[in-house]
Design an enzyme around this catalytic site. Structure first.
Site, mmCIF file in Angstrom:
data_model
loop_
_atom_site.group_PDB
_atom_site.id
_atom_site.type_symbol
_atom_site.label_atom_id
_atom_site.label_comp_id
_atom_site.label_asym_id
_atom_site.label_seq_id
_atom_site.Cartn_x
_atom_site.Cartn_y
_atom_site.Cartn_z
ATOM 1 N N ARG A 177 0.816 -1.221 0.000
ATOM 2 C CA ARG A 177 0.000 0.000 0.000
ATOM 3 C C ARG A 177 0.850 1.273 0.000
ATOM 4 O O ARG A 177 0.504 2.268 0.625
ATOM 5 C CB ARG A 177 -0.975 0.020 1.194
ATOM 6 C CG ARG A 177 -1.974 -1.133 1.200
ATOM 7 C CD ARG A 177 -2.878 -1.119 -0.047
ATOM 8 N NE ARG A 177 -3.704 -2.322 -0.108
ATOM 9 C CZ ARG A 177 -3.384 -3.418 -0.796
ATOM 10 N NH1 ARG A 177 -2.259 -3.455 -1.493
ATOM 11 N NH2 ARG A 177 -4.192 -4.454 -0.814
ATOM 12 N N SER A 227 -11.572 -0.621 2.360
ATOM 13 C CA SER A 227 -10.940 -1.022 3.625
ATOM 14 C C SER A 227 -10.447 0.219 4.358
ATOM 15 O O SER A 227 -9.632 0.973 3.830
ATOM 16 C CB SER A 227 -9.753 -1.954 3.355
ATOM 17 O OG SER A 227 -10.202 -3.139 2.744
ATOM 18 N N GLU A 297 -5.910 3.068 6.127
ATOM 19 C CA GLU A 297 -5.593 2.934 4.704
ATOM 20 C C GLU A 297 -6.241 4.080 3.939
ATOM 21 O O GLU A 297 -5.713 4.566 2.950
ATOM 22 C CB GLU A 297 -6.096 1.589 4.163
ATOM 23 C CG GLU A 297 -5.737 1.336 2.718
ATOM 24 C CD GLU A 297 -6.001 -0.076 2.259
ATOM 25 O OE1 GLU A 297 -6.697 -0.232 1.233
ATOM 26 O OE2 GLU A 297 -5.514 -1.018 2.905
#
Length: 304
Positions: A177, A227, A297
């Site tokens: 990520r 998410s 996130e």
């Protein structure tokens, strides 16, 4: 910032319809929350992006680059300066043999459909990710065993001095990520990917399977930013949240989804503050119970 002066200069670069003043960011995020941006622009060409960046830099105006807004939580007072939305206005692509070139604003879902038509495999994982290509590159988006770093050959970028540069896969520093864009203010312009020739039926079967998993396991019927938390090393965020007894926890119209605890959803009228308050409760509870610090996130921007 002299809004009228900047607006007039922007009108020399863009069509008026592509410049929005005092624009509510809830209209541009999948969370459906967020206060106004002073100015939001939607460029259609590479030169326009370069010219906008030069304009805001010359005038010391703060600016923020966004894609489709699917991984964004904008605070209730909005964003000062200029928001540059690189999305559907900037979404051309071409496929030649097994090489795909696409502008940063194209939706991953649209690109995946066209890659399927070309019978190329390797991009199936991205078919249900609800973001733009540029955003996916910035955070090395991934799902169901695949990540952008698996398919990217090179990325065309605009650096902070207004120079256009090209970086290969390794130079992009892809990680979980994250990418080089996690710490450098580059703007993604275009992405080149190399895929493998496959069979239409096989590729479609994988995409259909991923679609079923997403629709049955994720709360896609409610506004969210996907998410909410990154996967902590050695754990799953959703399981930690559920084991902490937070499934379905609601603060005003912000809720930990009963369908998937990794998602915070907007039941309809949540404010950014409501969502942030719920996120803070989740983080504190999981830390207290399991000594694991969850990291967002979702990208949080704007003024409180």
């Amino acid at each position: 910032m002299n809004i009228n002066y900047i607006y007039d200069r922007l009108c020399e670069i863009l069509d008026k319809e592509d410049i929005l003043l005092n624009e509510p960011m809830k209209n541009h995020t999948s969370f459906k929350v967020g206060g106004p941006a002073d100015i939001l622009v939607m460029p259609r060409e590479e030169k326009q992006i370069v010219d906008i960046i030069n304009l805001v830099k010359q005038n010391n105006i703060p600016f923020f680059i966004m894609g489709n807004g699917s991984n964004l939580l904008v605070k209730d007072k909005g964003i000062r300066g200029v928001v540059i939305k690189i999305a559907e206005n900037y979404s051309d692509f071409e496929i030649k043999e097994n090489v795909v070139k696409a502008k940063a604003g194209i939706l991953l879902s649209r690109l995946a459909k066209n890659i399927l038509k070309a019978e190329l495999e390797g991009f199936e994982f991205a078919s249900g990710i609800p973001g733009s290509l540029g955003g996916a590159i910035a955070m090395n988006a991934g799902a169901y065993g695949g990540e952008m770093k698996d398919v990217v050959t090179s990325v065309k970028l605009l650096d902070t001095d207004g120079n256009i540069i090209e970086l290969n896969n390794e130079q992009m520093e892809f990680g979980y990520r994250k990418s080089i864009l996690s710490y450098k203010d580059f703007i993604v312009l275009e992405v080149t990917m190399t895929l493998k020739k496959g069979k239409y039926e096989d590729i479609k079967s994988i995409i259909d399977d991923i679609t079923v998993k997403r629709t049955t396991k994720q709360p896609l019927n409610l506004p969210s930013a996907g998410s909410t938390f990154k996967r902590p090393e050695g754990y799953f965020a959703a399981k930690l949240i559920e084991d902490a007894g937070l499934k379905g926890l609601t603060f005003k119209d912000a809720q930990v989804s009963p369908k998937h605890c990794g998602f915070v959803v907007n039941l309809g009228n949540a404010s950014a503050n409501d969502i942030l308050h719920l996120i803070s409760i989740i983080k504190k509870t999981v830390k207290d119970k399991f000594d694991v610090l969850l990291e967002e996130e979702v990208k949080i921007v704007g003024e409180d």
